[in-house]
Motif scaffolding. Structure first.
Motif: not given
Length: 558
Positions: A456-477
């Protein structure tokens, strides 16, 4: 991470060009000076005033493969697309080595939080800013991208929402050069909606799902940076960027930037043969070779990318049981991996112990589970995986794990260490290598793995990635390719993204991180050492740390 904040873009390119492993030893005599520097304290780019640079020149860089999609907002985009886009696309903020943000005046005269409740942000666009066809950049481009990235229309295959799922409206301001974004929910990382990993694209790209998904598959079209796309030679696997004739900012010192696709084994020889100008260094042998090459300097600022292991917890998979995933996590010697991979490259190799922040960032703390093979073995026993010879079994099924990775020496070495770790607790690991082309599209996204590796490559905006990588909503990954999550983590992510107090947001992010460890979602391994071999006469380029490049100032000394 993302994170990236992972800003997560998928950073296979960083490993392909920068993390190669050959012989390792138990000494650290070749660790470069300053190799204990932390992220956020330095930016090693050989800084020079542009008056010291000659006009013209060609900066030659390497790719592991041509992009599968040049739209960096698309789920198929990887680190290759991001690296190519940065000299060409608008971003609202620039970043210094400490992660401090400044409005990018080439594109915006101001970006301000103009109201707190409801949250409202006003973007005032530089009146000179135009796309490469001469059309002005306007508020309609911002509105179109906000709608595309909101997640409201699932036909848009977005990498992440960048917080646009929390936007209520985007309206015209005092004129076409001003956009007013009003949020329906607070969004903590609002400065990263058009910065860091997120570029602004023209409405012709974001206006329809068809255009968003397909119009930039072969090449990028409209751009708005100091450089624009000059050519794509698929026969030679080469991309050339040239000066943008409509660029309104400072004239770039370079004439061109050339990206050539090279196998990882060819990178150091290409540097030696004066065929490329910079390459990441990931082994002591490569460090020694680069140091012995005339005209090459080693530059270092700790990187914000990081390697990891992702577990596949999809229903029906062998690792669907979180208890099994946690047991395997505890069986992996991450310190042993860090020592093997980074010994001689940093003064004191340590594993990365956080999924959200990298070492050196404000907010970083150790939330990891301890390496404990005895506890791992006991947990496997409790779960019903009993030893039968060398390999455990349960209900007639052997505990055999497929470890899938990009075909590179580093990943294979990491897998071999994990293979030995697993064997010690009665688990068999099969190592499966894949080419870089199609790695995410054809292998990772469909879930064709039990465990897998990438960076994973990061920038200074760390919170925005939380839903992308660690949220699981039904079939949306989105970027949660292991398909692992929980309602509790989802709720904590919502709280963190809504928290405008930075200290409270950091505390919530660390609570999320601990829950991610406890769920056996994934396992961080090592943070990038940040060593880069660069032509000694190349200025304002090298190892930037958290800082962003000014592509108009990169060039060769007179």
């Amino acid at each position: 991470m993302r994170i990236r904040s992972l800003a997560p873009r998928l950073a296979i390119s960083l490993l392909a060009v920068g993390v190669l492993l050959s012989g390792c030893s138990n000494t650290e005599e070749e660790a470069p000076q300053g190799a204990a520097a932390e992220l956020g304290t330095s930016s090693d780019i050989n800084p020079h005033d542009v008056s010291d640079l000659r006009d013209g020149g060609n900066l030659r860089l390497a790719l592991s493969a041509l992009p599968q999609n040049w739209n960096t907002l698309h789920t198929d985009a990887d680190g290759e697309a991001g690296g190519l886009a940065r000299p060409m696309m608008p971003r609202a903020f620039t970043t210094d080595s400490a992660g401090n943000l400044t409005v990018n005046p080439d594109y915006f005269t101001s970006v301000e939080l103009t109201k707190a409740d409801p949250q409202q942000v006003t973007y005032t666009i530089n009146p000179k800013a135009v796309w490469s066809d001469g059309s002005p950049i306007t508020w309609e481009d911002i509105r179109s991208q906000a709608q595309a990235m909101s997640g409201a229309d699932e036909a848009y295959l977005i990498k992440m929402t960048f917080g646009f799922d929390r936007v209520a409206t985007v309206e015209r301001g005092v004129d076409d050069r001003q956009a007013v974004i009003t949020f329906k929910e607070h969004y903590a990382d609002w400065k990263g909606q058009f910065a860091g990993e997120a570029s602004l694209y023209p409405k012709s790209v974001t206006g329809t799902a068809e255009a968003f998904n397909k119009s930039l598959v072969d090449e990028i079209k409209l751009t708005a940076g100091p450089f624009t796309l000059k050519s794509v030679d698929r026969a030679q696997n080469r991309v050339v960027l040239g000066r943008n004739p409509l660029w309104w900012g400072a004239t770039p010192k370079l004439d061109t930037i050339t990206f050539s696709v090279l196998d990882s084994a060819a990178l150091i020889p290409a540097l030696q043969n004066n065929e490329i100008d910079a390459v990441g260094i990931g082994s002591r042998d490569d460090m020694k070779t680069a140091r012995g090459t005339a005209g090459i300097a080693i530059r270092r600022a700790a990187g914000s990318s990081w390697t990891h292991v992702t577990f596949n917890g999809a229903p029906g998979s062998i690792l669907a049981d979180p208890g099994l995933r946690v047991a395997l996590s505890q069986a992996i010697d991450r310190q042993g991996i860090a020592t093997a991979i980074q010994n001689g490259l940093v003064e004191n190799p340590k594993p990365l112990n956080n999924h959200v922040f990298v070492a050196g960032q404000t907010g970083y703390r150790d939330n990891s589970l301890a390496f404990d093979p005895a506890a791992a073995a006991a947990a496997l026993d409790r779960l019903g995986w009993k030893l039968n010879g060398d390999t455990r079994e349960k209900d007639g099924r052997k505990l055999v794990i497929r470890d899938v990775m990009y075909n590179d020496d580093t990943w294979i070495q990491i897998a071999q260490i994990i293979q030995q770790n697993f064997a010690a607790v009665g688990v068999k690991l099969d190592i499966v290598t894949k080419p870089g082309k199609g790695y995410f599209t054809d292998v990772i996204k469909p879930g064709d793995f039990d465990i897998a590796h990438w960076a994973w490559s990061s920038d200074v905006f760390v919170l925005k990635n939380l839903p992308q990588v660690y949220r699981l909503d039904g079939g949306s990954i989105e970027g949660n390719y292991g398909r692992i999550g929980s309602p509790e983590i989802n709720d904590l992510i919502d709280q963190a993204l809504s928290e405008l107090d930075p200290a409270k947001a950091i505390e919530l992010a660390n609570r999320i991180d601990r829950k991610v460890f406890e769920l056996g979602h994934s396992l961080p391994l090592t943070q990038s050492a940040g060593n880069v071999a660069v032509r000694a006469n190349l200025a304002n380029y090298g190892a930037p740390g958290l800082a962003s490049y000014d592509y108009t100032k990169i060039g060769f000394l007179k």
